[in-house]
Design a protein around this motif. Sequence first.
Motif, PDB file in Angstrom:
ATOM      1  N   GLY A  49       0.812  -1.211   0.000  1.00 55.02           N
ATOM      2  CA  GLY A  49       0.000   0.000   0.000  1.00 55.02           C
ATOM      3  C   GLY A  49       0.846   1.261   0.000  1.00 55.02           C
ATOM      4  N   PRO A  50       0.194   2.429   0.058  1.00 58.15           N
ATOM      5  CA  PRO A  50       0.897   3.710  -0.074  1.00 58.15           C
ATOM      6  C   PRO A  50       1.959   3.957   0.987  1.00 58.15           C
ATOM      7  CG  PRO A  50      -1.478   4.002  -0.277  1.00 58.15           C
ATOM      8  CD  PRO A  50      -1.261   2.604   0.172  1.00 58.15           C
ATOM      9  N   LEU A  51       1.785   3.366   2.163  1.00 55.79           N
ATOM     10  CA  LEU A  51       2.718   3.625   3.256  1.00 55.79           C
ATOM     11  C   LEU A  51       3.521   2.377   3.629  1.00 55.79           C
ATOM     12  CD1 LEU A  51       0.470   5.931   5.466  1.00 55.79           C
ATOM     13  CD2 LEU A  51       2.126   6.546   3.710  1.00 55.79           C
ATOM     14  N   ALA A  52       3.751   1.540   2.633  1.00 59.94           N
ATOM     15  CA  ALA A  52       4.474   0.295   2.889  1.00 59.94           C
ATOM     16  C   ALA A  52       5.894   0.541   3.402  1.00 59.94           C
ATOM     17  CB  ALA A  52       4.524  -0.550   1.620  1.00 59.94           C
ATOM     18  N   ALA A  53       6.533   1.615   2.942  1.00 58.73           N
ATOM     19  CA  ALA A  53       7.896   1.909   3.412  1.00 58.73           C
ATOM     20  C   ALA A  53       7.896   2.205   4.901  1.00 58.73           C
ATOM     21  CB  ALA A  53       8.478   3.094   2.638  1.00 58.73           C
ATOM     22  N   TYR A  54       6.865   2.914   5.379  1.00 58.23           N
ATOM     23  CA  TYR A  54       6.753   3.192   6.810  1.00 58.23           C
ATOM     24  C   TYR A  54       6.450   1.903   7.569  1.00 58.23           C
ATOM     25  CZ  TYR A  54       6.087   8.035   5.192  1.00 58.23           C
ATOM     26  OH  TYR A  54       6.219   9.262   4.605  1.00 58.23           O
ATOM     27  N   ALA A  71       1.832  19.441   6.458  1.00 60.26           N
ATOM     28  CA  ALA A  71       1.638  18.101   7.019  1.00 60.26           C
ATOM     29  C   ALA A  71       1.355  17.154   5.860  1.00 60.26           C
ATOM     30  CB  ALA A  71       0.483  18.100   8.016  1.00 60.26           C
ATOM     31  N   TRP A  72       2.342  16.386   5.479  1.00 60.20           N
ATOM     32  CA  TRP A  72       2.210  15.556   4.267  1.00 60.20           C
ATOM     33  C   TRP A  72       2.918  14.230   4.494  1.00 60.20           C
ATOM     34  CZ3 TRP A  72      -0.517  18.031   0.391  1.00 60.20           C
ATOM     35  CH2 TRP A  72      -0.721  17.307  -0.793  1.00 60.20           C
ATOM     36  N   ALA A  73       2.389  13.176   3.883  1.00 67.72           N
ATOM     37  CA  ALA A  73       2.997  11.863   4.052  1.00 67.72           C
ATOM     38  C   ALA A  73       2.870  11.050   2.780  1.00 67.72           C
ATOM     39  CB  ALA A  73       2.322  11.117   5.201  1.00 67.72           C
ATOM     40  N   GLY A  74       3.795  10.124   2.580  1.00 67.07           N
ATOM     41  CA  GLY A  74       3.657   9.162   1.501  1.00 67.07           C
ATOM     42  C   GLY A  74       4.425   9.502   0.243  1.00 67.07           C
ATOM     43  N   ALA A  75       4.091   8.749  -0.819  1.00 72.34           N
ATOM     44  CA  ALA A  75       4.871   8.773  -2.051  1.00 72.34           C
ATOM     45  C   ALA A  75       4.795  10.085  -2.819  1.00 72.34           C
ATOM     46  CB  ALA A  75       4.425   7.625  -2.957  1.00 72.34           C
ATOM     47  N   THR A  76       3.781  10.899  -2.563  1.00 70.38           N
ATOM     48  CA  THR A  76       3.640  12.156  -3.304  1.00 70.38           C
ATOM     49  C   THR A  76       4.394  13.321  -2.657  1.00 70.38           C
ATOM     50  OG1 THR A  76       1.586  12.682  -2.120  1.00 70.38           O
ATOM     51  CG2 THR A  76       1.379  11.486  -4.205  1.00 70.38           C
ATOM     52  N   SER A  77       5.145  13.056  -1.606  1.00 70.08           N
ATOM     53  CA  SER A  77       5.833  14.129  -0.889  1.00 70.08           C
ATOM     54  C   SER A  77       6.780  14.913  -1.797  1.00 70.08           C
ATOM     55  CB  SER A  77       6.607  13.567   0.304  1.00 70.08           C
ATOM     56  OG  SER A  77       5.739  13.038   1.274  1.00 70.08           O
ATOM     57  N   GLY A  78       7.566  14.208  -2.606  1.00 69.46           N
ATOM     58  CA  GLY A  78       8.516  14.890  -3.474  1.00 69.46           C
ATOM     59  C   GLY A  78       7.829  15.819  -4.460  1.00 69.46           C
ATOM     60  N   THR A  79       6.745  15.345  -5.049  1.00 71.36           N
ATOM     61  CA  THR A  79       5.977  16.166  -5.998  1.00 71.36           C
ATOM     62  C   THR A  79       5.394  17.379  -5.308  1.00 71.36           C
ATOM     63  OG1 THR A  79       5.420  14.198  -7.284  1.00 71.36           O
ATOM     64  CG2 THR A  79       4.064  16.150  -7.634  1.00 71.36           C
ATOM     65  N   MET A  80       4.897  17.195  -4.108  1.00 71.05           N
ATOM     66  CA  MET A  80       4.319  18.311  -3.366  1.00 71.05           C
ATOM     67  C   MET A  80       5.350  19.399  -3.121  1.00 71.05           C
ATOM     68  SD  MET A  80       4.240  19.739  -0.061  1.00 71.05           S
ATOM     69  CE  MET A  80       4.840  18.406   0.962  1.00 71.05           C
ATOM     70  N   TRP A  81       6.555  19.025  -2.646  1.00 74.90           N
ATOM     71  CA  TRP A  81       7.581  20.024  -2.354  1.00 74.90           C
ATOM     72  C   TRP A  81       8.040  20.726  -3.630  1.00 74.90           C
ATOM     73  CZ3 TRP A  81       7.862  21.958   2.118  1.00 74.90           C
ATOM     74  CH2 TRP A  81       7.593  21.192   3.252  1.00 74.90           C
ATOM     75  N   GLN A  82       8.137  19.992  -4.700  1.00 73.00           N
ATOM     76  CA  GLN A  82       8.525  20.598  -5.964  1.00 73.00           C
ATOM     77  C   GLN A  82       7.487  21.627  -6.411  1.00 73.00           C
ATOM     78  OE1 GLN A  82       8.619  17.929  -9.353  1.00 73.00           O
ATOM     79  NE2 GLN A  82      10.262  19.097 -10.318  1.00 73.00           N
ATOM     80  N   THR A  83       6.215  21.298  -6.233  1.00 65.93           N
ATOM     81  CA  THR A  83       5.146  22.214  -6.618  1.00 65.93           C
ATOM     82  C   THR A  83       5.186  23.486  -5.781  1.00 65.93           C
ATOM     83  OG1 THR A  83       3.742  20.348  -7.285  1.00 65.93           O
ATOM     84  CG2 THR A  83       2.650  22.464  -6.896  1.00 65.93           C
ATOM     85  N   LEU A  84       5.339  23.337  -4.471  1.00 67.94           N
ATOM     86  CA  LEU A  84       5.409  24.522  -3.616  1.00 67.94           C
ATOM     87  C   LEU A  84       6.588  25.408  -3.999  1.00 67.94           C
ATOM     88  CD1 LEU A  84       4.524  23.352   0.027  1.00 67.94           C
ATOM     89  CD2 LEU A  84       3.030  24.280  -1.746  1.00 67.94           C
ATOM     90  N   SER A  85       7.715  24.788  -4.314  1.00 67.79           N
ATOM     91  CA  SER A  85       8.894  25.551  -4.698  1.00 67.79           C
ATOM     92  C   SER A  85       8.659  26.277  -6.015  1.00 67.79           C
ATOM     93  CB  SER A  85      10.101  24.617  -4.809  1.00 67.79           C
ATOM     94  OG  SER A  85      11.279  25.351  -5.076  1.00 67.79           O
ATOM     95  N   GLN A  86       8.108  25.574  -6.985  1.00 66.20           N
ATOM     96  CA  GLN A  86       7.856  26.170  -8.291  1.00 66.20           C
ATOM     97  C   GLN A  86       6.886  27.341  -8.209  1.00 66.20           C
ATOM     98  OE1 GLN A  86       6.514  22.743 -10.485  1.00 66.20           O
ATOM     99  NE2 GLN A  86       8.575  22.181 -11.152  1.00 66.20           N
ATOM    100  N   GLN A  87       5.917  27.243  -7.308  1.00 64.59           N
ATOM    101  CA  GLN A  87       4.910  28.291  -7.182  1.00 64.59           C
ATOM    102  C   GLN A  87       5.347  29.440  -6.277  1.00 64.59           C
ATOM    103  OE1 GLN A  87       2.123  28.349  -9.099  1.00 64.59           O
ATOM    104  NE2 GLN A  87       3.086  26.538 -10.027  1.00 64.59           N
ATOM    105  N   GLY A  88       6.521  29.327  -5.664  1.00 69.85           N
ATOM    106  CA  GLY A  88       7.063  30.423  -4.879  1.00 69.85           C
ATOM    107  C   GLY A  88       6.589  30.501  -3.448  1.00 69.85           C
TER     108      GLY A  88
END
Length: 398
Positions: free
Chosen positions: A52-57, A235-252
């Motif tokens: 599942g989405p949190l299998a690494a945890y 407050a974010w968890a799981g496989a989409t974390s990298g995409t989320m941070w990239q989006t926040l950075s891109q949007q300033g």
Amino acid sequence: MKDTKKFLLAAVMAAGLALSACAPTPGTTAPAGSGNAEAKPVDVGIIYSKTGPLAAYGETYYQGLQAGIDYATGGTGEVNGAKINLTYADDGGDPDKAVTAAKDLIGKGYKIIGGTVVSGIALKLAEQAAQNNVLYISGPAATDAIQGINKYTFRSGRQSLQDVATAGSFLDPNAKKVVVFAQDNAFGQGNVAAVKAVLGAKGATVEAVLVPEGQELTPFARQLIDAKPDMIFVAWAGATSGTMWQTLSQQGAFDVATVVTGLGDASTFGAYGEATPKISFLSHYFPGASGTEVEKKMIAAVEKAGHKADLFTPDGFVAGQMIVQAIKQGGGESAELMVGALEGFTFDGPKGKETVRATDHVLEQNMYQAKLVQKNGAWTPEVVAVIPADEVAPPEKR
């Protein structure tokens, strides 16, 4: 999590239990009057995200659990002469699947259930514990909703209120508006409630931007920026974390406010991109954070098994310590006695001195301010400050 906090959803229904195994667990002195060399094994059911989405945890929780039981039992796999028989079930991140597994285990006579990294699942398993009078020790699931939910439910990790109280140590006295950016699930919603309870009490106006699963992130990042916050709590968890941070950075987003978030697992250390030095990290745990002898033994045990300690390794390790304490002092049959054995339990855990608060089963523990620095070409966490357990302990719930 959050944790960049972590957690939730998905997966397929499969009611099968997996991997029944005797964990290495060492025994201690038998209680007065026991004297039974052939003590009946104690069955313990562990429901966690093997897939599942949190299998690494889930995997790091599992590794920590093995090490914790081995440590707490002295390597014998026994408590008071009785083997601890661990049976594992995969929740796959699916609450229905987890409940089915719990009912199956309880129907077979299991009196101790543990596990899950998923907040929504923890709530469902807490319900099963109360309905069936069994001991439940939740894993890394951070939801505050299980604090004091019933007398049978405990946790082996931290909770969102402890994360947010640690975030509060970064709060500028002049900050007036805090916006929470989180997933729209039990974990994210719990963080919003915690920020309102903790930082709102300090006079900040608290708003939230919650992102449903599977949605394009850019519009939500723009909504966050348009809110004109003084501080952003992510407050974010799981496989989409990298995409989320990239989006926040891109949007300033990092140009408009102070950004505070929970330090995630090792896989996320390189995911923050160019904004990494700008982020203030609260931390539940990373290897080497505490430097205690127990932590060193935990790390050594996990490495001996061919793995590396990570964010939720202590949650599994502490679960092992709590399971052994419950059996040692309360036996493996009576949930009432095991509850009594855990309430007020103070012990040396991987993060230092930890205490199960008797009134509402909060696990009091130190937290950390942290930063990521470049070492040998990789981002590496360092402790900025240790925040004592009593300073981040959630308000008491009776």
